[in-house]
Write an enzyme that holds these catalytic residues in place. Sequence first.
Site, mmCIF file in Angstrom:
data_model
loop_
_atom_site.group_PDB
_atom_site.id
_atom_site.type_symbol
_atom_site.label_atom_id
_atom_site.label_comp_id
_atom_site.label_asym_id
_atom_site.label_seq_id
_atom_site.Cartn_x
_atom_site.Cartn_y
_atom_site.Cartn_z
ATOM 1 C CG ASP A 176 -2.124 1.072 1.094
ATOM 2 O OD1 ASP A 176 -2.137 1.529 0.002
ATOM 3 O OD2 ASP A 176 -2.742 1.246 2.229
ATOM 4 C CG HIS A 186 -0.181 1.814 -9.159
ATOM 5 N ND1 HIS A 186 -0.462 1.448 -7.994
ATOM 6 C CD2 HIS A 186 -1.616 2.417 -9.624
ATOM 7 C CE1 HIS A 186 -1.535 1.908 -7.417
ATOM 8 N NE2 HIS A 186 -2.074 2.361 -8.490
ATOM 9 C CG LEU A 200 10.578 -16.533 -3.853
ATOM 10 C CD1 LEU A 200 10.265 -16.738 -2.344
ATOM 11 C CD2 LEU A 200 10.881 -15.129 -4.252
HETATM 12 C C1 FPP Z 1 -1.979 0.148 -3.250
HETATM 13 O O1 FPP Z 1 -1.615 1.422 -3.170
HETATM 14 C C2 FPP Z 1 -1.518 -0.860 -4.649
HETATM 15 C C3 FPP Z 1 -2.303 -1.130 -5.377
HETATM 16 C C4 FPP Z 1 -3.799 -1.251 -5.387
HETATM 17 C C5 FPP Z 1 -1.586 -1.717 -6.678
HETATM 18 C C6 FPP Z 1 -0.298 -2.507 -6.162
HETATM 19 C C7 FPP Z 1 0.367 -2.937 -7.620
HETATM 20 C C8 FPP Z 1 1.832 -3.031 -7.720
HETATM 21 C C9 FPP Z 1 2.635 -2.656 -6.819
HETATM 22 C C10 FPP Z 1 2.219 -3.527 -9.052
HETATM 23 C C11 FPP Z 1 2.245 -4.939 -9.098
HETATM 24 C C12 FPP Z 1 2.766 -5.760 -10.014
HETATM 25 C C13 FPP Z 1 3.198 -6.959 -10.130
HETATM 26 C C14 FPP Z 1 3.507 -7.330 -11.437
HETATM 27 C C15 FPP Z 1 3.090 -7.725 -9.102
HETATM 28 P P1 FPP Z 1 -2.771 2.642 -3.406
HETATM 29 O O2 FPP Z 1 -2.825 2.946 -4.797
HETATM 30 O O3 FPP Z 1 -3.941 2.120 -2.630
HETATM 31 O O4 FPP Z 1 -1.823 3.716 -2.641
HETATM 32 P P2 FPP Z 1 -2.526 4.944 -1.693
HETATM 33 O O5 FPP Z 1 -3.008 4.235 -0.604
HETATM 34 O O6 FPP Z 1 -1.438 5.757 -1.565
HETATM 35 O O7 FPP Z 1 -3.509 5.580 -2.611
#
Ligand code: FPP
Length: 263
Positions: free
Chosen positions: A30, A47, A141
């Site tokens: 997050d 992201h 892994l």
């Molecule tokens: C939450 O942060 C994050 C997500 C909903 C997406 C996470 C995805 C990635 C890190 C990409 C992963 C890709 C692969 C290939 C595994 P948020 O957007 O809710 O952040 P915020 O709370 O600051 O708004």
Amino acid sequence: MSPNQRKEDDSGGGPPAPERLPNHVAVIMDGNGRWAKRRGLPRHAGHRAGVDSVRSIVEQCAKYRIPFLTVFAFSSENWQRPQQEVSLLMDLFMSALKREAKRLCRNNVRLRVIGDLTAFSDKLCSSIREAEQTTAESTGLLLQVAANYGGRWDITQAARSLARQAVQGDIDPDAITDETLSAALAFSQVPDPDLFIRTGGEQRLSNFLLWQAAYSELYFTDTLWPDFDAAAFAAALAAFAKRQRRFGRTGDQVIDASPDRVV
Ligand code: FPP
């Protein structure tokens, strides 16, 4: 960072002994959006930076010889985000699968994508299958990526599958146990997570591994996911190493049963 967390994170130098390391780490990644906003960037830049952090934690798990890592890439509730963000996340997921599969294979990492994949486009589903096949022979892994995953969805689909078997007469409802239900979950064949990390400051499970996290050690950090580097992971491992896992027993029972107890 809370005073408690500072105390927990004080590793006292050196990595924990191998027997104090988790076998399975699960992560709610997050804070991508806030990371981007603080830099005046669009959310998808967060992201994208988050994918670099996934690469880094995969390397760290391999370094510590942690055999299982599960990351929450897209929840069943994330469809409610603005359409543009959802579609950019799908594009990012697809390009990361294409780009990273060979690297994962070179590093002996096996990829498994878990969740309700029926909602994804055919193109994305075939990229997922291709990436899984590219890494299928890896013996190091196991990286599980939870996509369109929800803990309630997982328990519901397991219950549905057992009910179907019961109706067909293949299983006696009275014979359904904790183990039977566990085996019907999407995360079967891997042990439950020992360490459950959530970055970004919130302290909730957000419908991630509801069944499997029953005895996970929870670790919450204010660090935003794109900033979660090797040092941040080492701090989480150090905190985990200090926890006493009782699984319903008393502290004294745990000490008595400890293999390194001095008598
Ligand atoms: C939450 O942060 C994050 C997500 C909903 C997406 C996470 C995805 C990635 C890190 C990409 C992963 C890709 C692969 C290939 C595994 P948020 O957007 O809710 O952040 P915020 O709370 O600051 O708004």
